[in-house]
Design an enzyme around this catalytic site. Structure first.
Site, PDB file in Angstrom:
ATOM      1  CD  GLU A 164      -2.796  -1.733   2.379  1.00  0.00           C
ATOM      2  OE1 GLU A 164      -2.575  -0.704   3.163  1.00  0.00           O
ATOM      3  OE2 GLU A 164      -3.409  -2.605   2.482  1.00  0.00           O
ATOM      4  CD  GLU A 284     -32.251 -11.702  -0.407  1.00  0.00           C
ATOM      5  OE1 GLU A 284     -32.340 -10.464  -0.058  1.00  0.00           O
ATOM      6  OE2 GLU A 284     -32.370 -12.412   0.759  1.00  0.00           O
TER       7      GLU A 284
END
Ligand code: G3I
Length: 360
Positions: A164, A284
């Site tokens: 990073e 969902e």
């Protein structure tokens, strides 16, 4: 239990006449009670190594090991090979837990990816004390890298040498102790020591949001191209791929393609799809997004030349093992970011990964 077929316990659990509230509560805790998705072992379905971040604690769990050994051929230590675990307050090194990870990988024929040597978040007191003396600081910096990467030379197939390096918003590079002493030369200096420690390991830069933030990816690539121009021993790029389920289609593929344009090996190094965001998306829809992105990432890696397909690593084994289910990132405790649910059952994302990887 074969992780890819419902376990006896899972069937019993699913068959329990749970009051709806309890059923919903189980589901909301992230324990998927939905029927598992029959999926072949992931490692057999992909034209590249399939890895997982593992922990010493997880290895004490038989179900965890079953999912791991059935599906994965490569491991990355979630924590045990990092400076925060190895470097002691008095400047000495403790390899006890790192060695446990390495020994497990060796005993089970798993490739070992080292993670990580230098990370901007670390500013240990033993290094801070040397910050005013560049030569002494470099001796300690080099000694740490030589000791850690050298210890696993011949076993580790690659190392995240610098983790990073790019600023959060992509505007330049992280300020950190290492940069304070060496400037941005801390990156090539680390790569050179890692190469001395292990002449064969693939040496990586590894970063996140390279898929969702083109500016950050451009800054990352400017650093990579500079390192290549200077002849630094960089061999690979890790795109962590910690993503959200509403990430636009094509973003992961574009990132993989652009990173691969450097000619370096590509590691999808920490794949997971948090369901904690966006809040207004249904669970969902989030699970469908997770599967869509798993398929896209697998397709993108599989589409690369074989020499550039380093591996695809999920950042954990089962949902409940994820960093996103542990403080301080745990949210409401129901995140389901990985390919296997809390019971070790394959989720739709696992089947989507297999489709994307080209597996039968
Ligand atoms: O297990 C010890 C416990 O015994 C001790 O009491 C406690 C004291 O703080 O620490 C526990 O260790 C924690 C370790 O996770 C295991 O749970 C460390 O504090 C904690 O810092 C460590 O967090 C890890 C984090 O990196 C920092 O190293 C996460 O598990 C790990 O998933 C996360 O992984 C990072 C990648 O390295 C880089 N990319 C982002 C990714 C997610 O943040």
């Amino acid at each position: 239990m074969n992780a890819n077929r419902p376990s006896r316990r899972a069937l019993l659990t699913a068959g329990l006449a749970l009051p709806m509230g309890a059923l919903a509560a189980c589901r909301d805790r992230g324990q998927a009670l939905a029927a598992p998705v029959p999926t072949p072992p992931l490692k057999a379905a992909a034209p590249f190594p399939v890895g997982a971040a593992i922990s010493v604690g997880g290895l004490e769990d038989a179900d965890y090991q079953e999912v791991l050994l059935t599906n994965f051929s490569q491991v990355t230590a979630d924590w045990e090979m990092k400076m925060e675990q190895i470097l002691q307050l008095d400047g000495t090194f403790s390899f006890a837990k790192a060695d446990m990870i390495a020994a497990y990988a060796r005993e089970h024929g798993l490739r070992l990816h080292g993670h990580n040597l230098i990370w901007y978040i670390y500013k240990p007191a033993s290094f801070e004390a040397l910050a005013g003396d560049r030569a002494a600081f470099e001796r300690a910096y080099g000694n740490y890298i030589l000791a850690v990467a050298g210890r696993y030379a011949g076993q580790a197939v690659g190392w995240d040498v610098v983790n990073e390096p790019v600023a959060e918003d992509g505007d330049g590079y992280r300020d950190c102790l290492w940069r304070r002493v060496f400037g941005m030369d801390y990156v090539p200096i680390a790569l050179e020591y890692a190469r001395r420690a292990d002449p064969n390991a693939v040496l990586f830069l590894n970063d996140y949001n390279l898929e969702s933030n083109p500016k950050k990816r451009a800054t990352f690539l400017r650093l990579v191209e500079d390192l290549q121009r200077r002849g630094a021993p960089i061999g690979g790029l890790g795109t962590q791929t910690h993503v959200q389920p509403d990430l636009a289609s094509g973003a992961i593929a574009a990132a993989v393609r652009e990173l691969a344009s450097t000619g370096l090996k590509i590691h999808v190094s920490e794949f997971d799809v948090t369901l904690q965001h966006p809040r207004l998306m249904s669970r969902e829809a989030k699970l469908a997004g997770e599967a869509r992105l798993a398929q896209e990432a697998a397709e993108a890696l599989a589409a690369l030349p074989a020499a550039q397909r380093y591996g695809f690593t999920t950042w954990g084994v089962r949902d409940k093992d994820s960093w996103l289910r542990h403080p301080p990132n745990a949210g409401d405790g129901t995140d389901a970011p990985l390919f296997f649910d809390d019971l070790g059952q394959a989720k739709p994302a696992a089947a989507a990964f297999v489709r994307g990887a080209g597996g039968a």
